[in-house]
Design a protein around this motif. Structure first.
Motif, PDB file in Angstrom:
ATOM      1  N   LYS A  16      -4.542   0.343  -6.020  1.00 50.04           N
ATOM      2  CA  LYS A  16      -5.524  -0.998  -5.635  1.00 50.04           C
ATOM      3  C   LYS A  16      -6.790  -0.381  -5.451  1.00 50.04           C
ATOM      4  N   GLU A  17      -6.915   0.692  -4.989  1.00 53.16           N
ATOM      5  CA  GLU A  17      -8.369   1.201  -5.181  1.00 53.16           C
ATOM      6  C   GLU A  17      -8.954   1.337  -6.381  1.00 53.16           C
ATOM      7  N   ALA A  18      -7.969   1.593  -7.351  1.00 49.90           N
ATOM      8  CA  ALA A  18      -8.488   1.676  -8.846  1.00 49.90           C
ATOM      9  C   ALA A  18      -8.548   0.335  -9.399  1.00 49.90           C
ATOM     10  N   GLY A  19      -8.316  -0.650  -8.630  1.00 47.63           N
ATOM     11  CA  GLY A  19      -8.328  -2.099  -9.038  1.00 47.63           C
ATOM     12  C   GLY A  19      -7.128  -2.397 -10.098  1.00 47.63           C
ATOM     13  N   VAL A  20      -5.803  -1.670 -10.062  1.00 49.29           N
ATOM     14  CA  VAL A  20      -4.733  -2.186 -10.612  1.00 49.29           C
ATOM     15  C   VAL A  20      -3.855  -2.832  -9.770  1.00 49.29           C
ATOM     16  N   LYS A  21      -3.753  -4.104 -10.422  1.00 49.17           N
ATOM     17  CA  LYS A  21      -2.764  -4.981  -9.683  1.00 49.17           C
ATOM     18  C   LYS A  21      -1.551  -5.034 -10.310  1.00 49.17           C
ATOM     19  N   ASP A  43       0.910  -1.243   0.002  1.00 50.12           N
ATOM     20  CA  ASP A  43       0.096   0.021  -0.199  1.00 50.12           C
ATOM     21  C   ASP A  43       0.888   1.146   0.099  1.00 50.12           C
TER      22      ASP A  43
END
Lengths: 179, 179
Positions: B147-152, B123
């Motif tokens: 991560k919040e934007a869903g990018v891994k 994070d």
């Protein structure tokens, strides 16, 4: 810094041994494209010609891509190269056309040449020349030898020879065999 | 040397200002391929992956040709890069995702990233990410934001940020705005 006396008598080609951490004690460095001496002649002519320093971090930007590079301290002959600067990496120093001692056979050298100065101008100058029409790579030749052989154009004028750092060498000038 | 404290609190990304002649006071240097931040995403992925140091002069040999290179002191995070190391050159530091002062807007930065570590793992880690699918170049993003934007998967983990040398800066750490 390139010291007085670090050159072959009568010739303006400094022969400098790298000092520990010297790429390094200089406030500026230079990135140059490298060719292996064993490669064919065409490689030295294909290495990027323009390598500009750009921005506050001194990024080098070449006019075309290249795989092999080396960093040298900002020595005057190196910094003075405009365009056409190239480094040829030799696996041992016997390629140099002056009398060398045993040391030379055991250490690699870098020859810095200026491809924008191809004319074989000075008898006592040193030039990068192709061996056997280029098929066998490069050598360093004296201007007088090239002139005797009728060669008027070289691959470039040698501006500097760099020897690697050696930890156990106190007297760097004395160990050279001057011609 | 990378000093203790030269990093954003809680995060392992050192932010280092170049010192005069530092490429330089280090006994080793590293040559890395550079991409301009304004370029498209593909450029950062196309920069040579393997850049090996070779021979006694530390020549860098890349697995393919590249035009733009930079020399950095042998800082630990930079020396520690195996393969996949790349430098992205930003024209100003507002791209950094932490509070910056006026200085930042007026100076370029280099972001050193490890492309072999793409996973958005921590994070509080920092990652190189594409802006608008890569069409608008790169930015530096915090792991939590990605991560919040869903990018891994990022383009690479940021291992270091380099600021240019400034002659009139005595206290190098104090002028930073820590988040």
């Amino acid at each position: 810094e390139v010291k007085e006396g670090d050159s072959v008598a009568g010739v303006k080609v400094p022969v400098v041994r790298m000092k520990f951490g010297e790429v390094a004690a200089s406030s500026s460095v230079v990135i140059l494209p490298v060719c292996k001496a064993e490669e064919e002649e065409k490689e030295v002519m294909e290495a990027p010609w323009e390598c500009k320093s750009e921005g506050e971090f001194g990024e080098v930007v070449a006019e075309k891509g290249w795989k092999r590079w080396v960093v040298l301290p900002g020595w005057e002959p190196v910094v003075g190269l405009k365009s056409g600067g190239v480094v040829v990496s030799f696996s041992d120093a016997r390629v140099l056309p002056w009398k060398v001692n045993r040391w030379y056979k055991e250490e690699p050298i870098l020859v810095v040449a200026d491809r924008s100065r191809k004319e074989v101008a000075a008898d006592d100058g040193f030039y990068l020349a192709a061996v056997d029409g280029g098929a066998l790579g490069f050598k360093v030749e004296r201007g007088s030898a090239l002139k005797e052989a009728g060669v008027k154009e070289s691959l470039g004028t040698v501006v500097m020879v760099v020897r690697p750092w050696r930890g156990d060498t106190d007297n760097q000038v004395a160990e050279e065999d001057w011609e």
